[in-house]
Design an enzyme around this catalytic site. Structure first.
Site, mmCIF file in Angstrom:
data_model
loop_
_atom_site.group_PDB
_atom_site.id
_atom_site.type_symbol
_atom_site.label_atom_id
_atom_site.label_comp_id
_atom_site.label_asym_id
_atom_site.label_seq_id
_atom_site.Cartn_x
_atom_site.Cartn_y
_atom_site.Cartn_z
ATOM 1 C CB THR A 148 -8.199 1.237 -9.653
ATOM 2 O OG1 THR A 148 -6.999 1.536 -9.278
ATOM 3 C CG2 THR A 148 -8.406 2.654 -9.115
ATOM 4 N NE ARG A 204 2.674 5.327 -6.906
ATOM 5 C CZ ARG A 204 1.142 3.979 -7.886
ATOM 6 N NH1 ARG A 204 0.484 4.310 -6.272
ATOM 7 N NH2 ARG A 204 1.201 4.522 -8.833
ATOM 8 C CB VAL A 205 -0.038 9.414 -4.034
ATOM 9 C CG1 VAL A 205 -1.792 10.039 -4.377
ATOM 10 C CG2 VAL A 205 0.109 9.697 -2.394
ATOM 11 N N GLY A 206 -0.901 7.364 -6.266
ATOM 12 C CA GLY A 206 -0.944 7.655 -7.778
ATOM 13 C C GLY A 206 -1.774 7.916 -8.505
ATOM 14 C CG ASP A 207 -3.884 7.142 -12.111
ATOM 15 O OD1 ASP A 207 -3.643 6.343 -11.033
ATOM 16 O OD2 ASP A 207 -4.515 7.237 -13.093
ATOM 17 N N GLY A 238 -4.832 2.223 -13.780
ATOM 18 C CA GLY A 238 -3.476 1.785 -14.296
ATOM 19 C C GLY A 238 -2.146 2.313 -13.797
ATOM 20 N N GLY A 245 -0.257 4.703 -12.297
ATOM 21 C CA GLY A 245 -0.811 6.013 -12.190
ATOM 22 C C GLY A 245 0.378 6.954 -12.097
#
Lengths: 191, 133
Positions: free
Chosen positions: B1, B29-32, B53, B55
């Protein structure tokens, strides 16, 4: 007022002494280059939003970082990219998730913010919007790097999951530094 | 990231984040990173933040907007707000990662609970700082 800039290139178990001096120098050079790109915009009176794009474009093009070219692979053997941007002056924001063919996802996020009624677009629809906005589209294999592919194979093997076929257009397999993969496994556990 | 927070000469802050997510992730999946308020936030009234980090924890804590809320509503300085959210709250939940942040006054902070974070900072007239560990 005075301009300022702060950048990250990911966090994780980056151990002092575990990285080769050459690789550490590459990261330091890349972070310095990112500062220079931002400075070039801000020192000429450019906007913070333009600086964000300029800095992140270079990082999305750099295989060192888990973004754009250099992104990690999903279990399906794809690179799925996410990005977001927010303007503190207006509280406007734009975001995209799961795009696979947009060279610079940060610019697509900005296009969502500037040129749509929405805050977040995902997947195929986001890529349709990218084409409408005439952003640069690349084949999925553009994002392929052997280092990330090998890391995915290693992760899937540990999970007992099947290894997908190499993406169409990916280069022929080459050797990888397994010591580097060990470090990557610790460092890039998360995005 | 990767992520950036910038302050321009007009006093405006912007923040941006871009990522490939996590190795071998499944199920869409989707993180922050694309979640406004979790991985990215900017508000001229307080600060701008970009995160990296695990997420799921950053989403549940709305890390980026939470740091700015502490600055705006509780009057914490940026480093203290960042350390509270990353060093105390995120760590207590079992999450890991870090943030970079910037205020309209030019105050810069970074905070992380991992052994390292690739990071760099520069202010007009100052010297560039690049750090890893």
């Amino acid at each position: 007022g005075r301009w300022a800039l702060v950048i990250h290139g990911g966090a994780g178990v980056i151990e002092r002494g575990a990285m080769t001096p050459e690789r550490e120098a590459e990261y330091r050079d890349a972070m310095n280059a990112a500062l220079v790109r931002g400075e070039a915009v801000l020192d000429q009176g450019g906007s913070a939003l333009d600086a964000i794009e300029a800095v992140i474009h270079g990082m999305e093009d750099d295989p060192l970082f888990n973004a754009g070219r250099g992104a990690v692979f999903t279990a399906a053997g794809r690179n799925e990219l996410d990005a977001s941007i927010m303007d503190g002056a207006s509280l406007e924001a734009g975001a995209v998730a799961g795009v696979t063919q947009v060279r610079h996802p940060i610019s697509l996020a900005r296009a969502v913010m500037d040129n749509s009624r929405h805050v977040m677009l995902q997947g195929e629809g986001a890529e349709t919007f990218a084409r409408e906005q005439e952003l640069e589209i690349v084949p999925p294999a553009y994002f392929f790097t052997e280092r990330r592919w090998a890391a995915m194979e290693r992760s899937l093997g540990a999970l007992g999951l099947p290894i997908p076929s190499r993406p169409d257009g990916a280069p022929a397999p080459t050797g990888v530094d397994h010591g580097e993969l060990d470090r990557d496994a610790r460092e890039h556990r998360f995005g | 990231t990767v992520g950036v927070v910038a302050l321009d000469r007009a006093g405006n802050i912007a923040a941006g984040t871009s990522t490939g997510g996590t190795t071998a992730k499944r199920w869409g999946r989707v993180g922050d990173s694309p979640i406004i308020g979790a991985g990215t936030y900017a508000n001229n009234a307080s600060c701008g933040v970009s995160a990296t980090g695990t997420g799921e924890y950053f989403i549940r804590l709305t890390v980026a907007s939470r740091i700015c809320a502490l600055v705006e509503f509780q009057g914490l300085d940026l480093q203290a707000a960042s350390d509270q959210v990353i060093g105390d709250e995120l760590t207590a939940m079992g999450g890991d990662g870090g943030i970079v942040a910037l205020t309209p006054g030019g105050e810069i902070a970074w905070s992380f609970n991992t052994p390292g974070m690739y990071r760099a900072r520069l202010s007009e007239g100052g010297e560039p700082v690049v750090a890893i560990y």
